[in-house]
Design a protein around this motif. Structure first.
Motif, PDB file in Angstrom:
ATOM      1  N   TYR A  69       0.781  -1.841   0.031  1.00  0.00           N
ATOM      2  CA  TYR A  69       0.001  -0.052  -0.062  1.00  0.00           C
ATOM      3  C   TYR A  69       1.077   1.164  -0.356  1.00  0.00           C
ATOM      4  O   TYR A  69       0.690   2.291  -0.888  1.00  0.00           O
ATOM      5  CB  TYR A  69      -1.148  -0.141   1.098  1.00  0.00           C
ATOM      6  N   ASN A  70       1.819   0.990   1.242  1.00  0.00           N
ATOM      7  CA  ASN A  70       2.947   3.267   0.619  1.00  0.00           C
ATOM      8  C   ASN A  70       3.297   2.289  -0.493  1.00  0.00           C
ATOM      9  O   ASN A  70       3.538   3.744  -0.407  1.00  0.00           O
ATOM     10  CB  ASN A  70       4.060   2.370   2.314  1.00  0.00           C
ATOM     11  N   ASN A  71       3.613   1.787  -1.182  1.00  0.00           N
ATOM     12  CA  ASN A  71       4.378   1.663  -2.448  1.00  0.00           C
ATOM     13  C   ASN A  71       3.712   2.276  -3.556  1.00  0.00           C
ATOM     14  O   ASN A  71       3.964   2.792  -3.902  1.00  0.00           O
ATOM     15  CB  ASN A  71       5.442   0.469  -3.048  1.00  0.00           C
ATOM     16  N   ASP A  72       2.222   2.005  -3.697  1.00  0.00           N
ATOM     17  CA  ASP A  72       1.766   2.096  -4.172  1.00  0.00           C
ATOM     18  C   ASP A  72       0.845   3.316  -4.155  1.00  0.00           C
ATOM     19  O   ASP A  72       1.384   4.402  -5.256  1.00  0.00           O
ATOM     20  CB  ASP A  72       0.179   1.322  -4.476  1.00  0.00           C
ATOM     21  N   MET A  73       1.132   4.220  -2.969  1.00  0.00           N
ATOM     22  CA  MET A  73       0.760   5.196  -2.663  1.00  0.00           C
ATOM     23  C   MET A  73       1.441   5.869  -2.394  1.00  0.00           C
ATOM     24  O   MET A  73       1.400   7.762  -3.355  1.00  0.00           O
ATOM     25  CB  MET A  73       0.331   5.926  -1.267  1.00  0.00           C
ATOM     26  N   ALA A  74       2.770   6.382  -2.500  1.00  0.00           N
ATOM     27  CA  ALA A  74       3.949   6.815  -3.038  1.00  0.00           C
ATOM     28  C   ALA A  74       4.361   7.027  -4.526  1.00  0.00           C
ATOM     29  O   ALA A  74       4.603   7.987  -5.204  1.00  0.00           O
ATOM     30  CB  ALA A  74       5.411   6.259  -2.426  1.00  0.00           C
ATOM     31  N   MET A  75       3.766   5.956  -5.541  1.00  0.00           N
ATOM     32  CA  MET A  75       3.781   5.784  -6.926  1.00  0.00           C
ATOM     33  C   MET A  75       3.050   6.847  -7.356  1.00  0.00           C
ATOM     34  O   MET A  75       3.054   7.188  -8.159  1.00  0.00           O
ATOM     35  CB  MET A  75       3.909   5.099  -7.535  1.00  0.00           C
TER      36      MET A  75
END
Length: 120
Positions: free
Chosen positions: A88-94
């Motif tokens: 989730y955190n990776n998706d949100m950063a992207m």
């Protein structure tokens, strides 16, 4: 990209058991964000789709090459709901990166509602 296309593509990336209605809700929430934060502050002719009227055939606001933000948003919501917080955190950063790029592009190519251009 239509809502149906976004759902199909995100389902290939993140197989899941969430209903199409849940994903339509997530996408229309995101569309509200785009409309309120970007489009409503500019002079532009973007037809706003009322959430209750959205279907799988509804055309989403943002076009290529920035439309990947819809896939990132759906993937992030799926990951969050599945307690996959690192993903989730990776998706949100992207997502925030693509969203910021789109916001700068839009600000530089559309007149602000008060008659001035916002420079990114």
């Amino acid at each position: 990209m239509t809502i149906k296309e976004a759902i199909e593509r995100s389902d290939r990336l993140r197989p899941n058991s969430f209903s199409a209605d849940e994903k339509i809700g997530w996408l229309t929430d995101f569309e509200n964000r785009v409309y309120n934060e970007i489009y409503s502050t500019h002079k532009c002719d973007i037809p706003f789709t009322v959430v209750a009227d959205a279907t799988e055939e509804t055309e989403l606001f943002v076009t290529s090459p920035y439309d990947e933000m819809y896939l990132l948003y759906l993937c992030s919501m799926i990951d969050f709901a599945n307690a996959e917080y690192d993903r989730y955190n990776n998706d949100m950063a992207m997502l925030e990166s693509v969203y910021g790029d789109y916001e700068r592009y839009f600000n530089n190519t559309h007149e602000y509602a008060l008659g001035t251009l916002i420079s990114g």
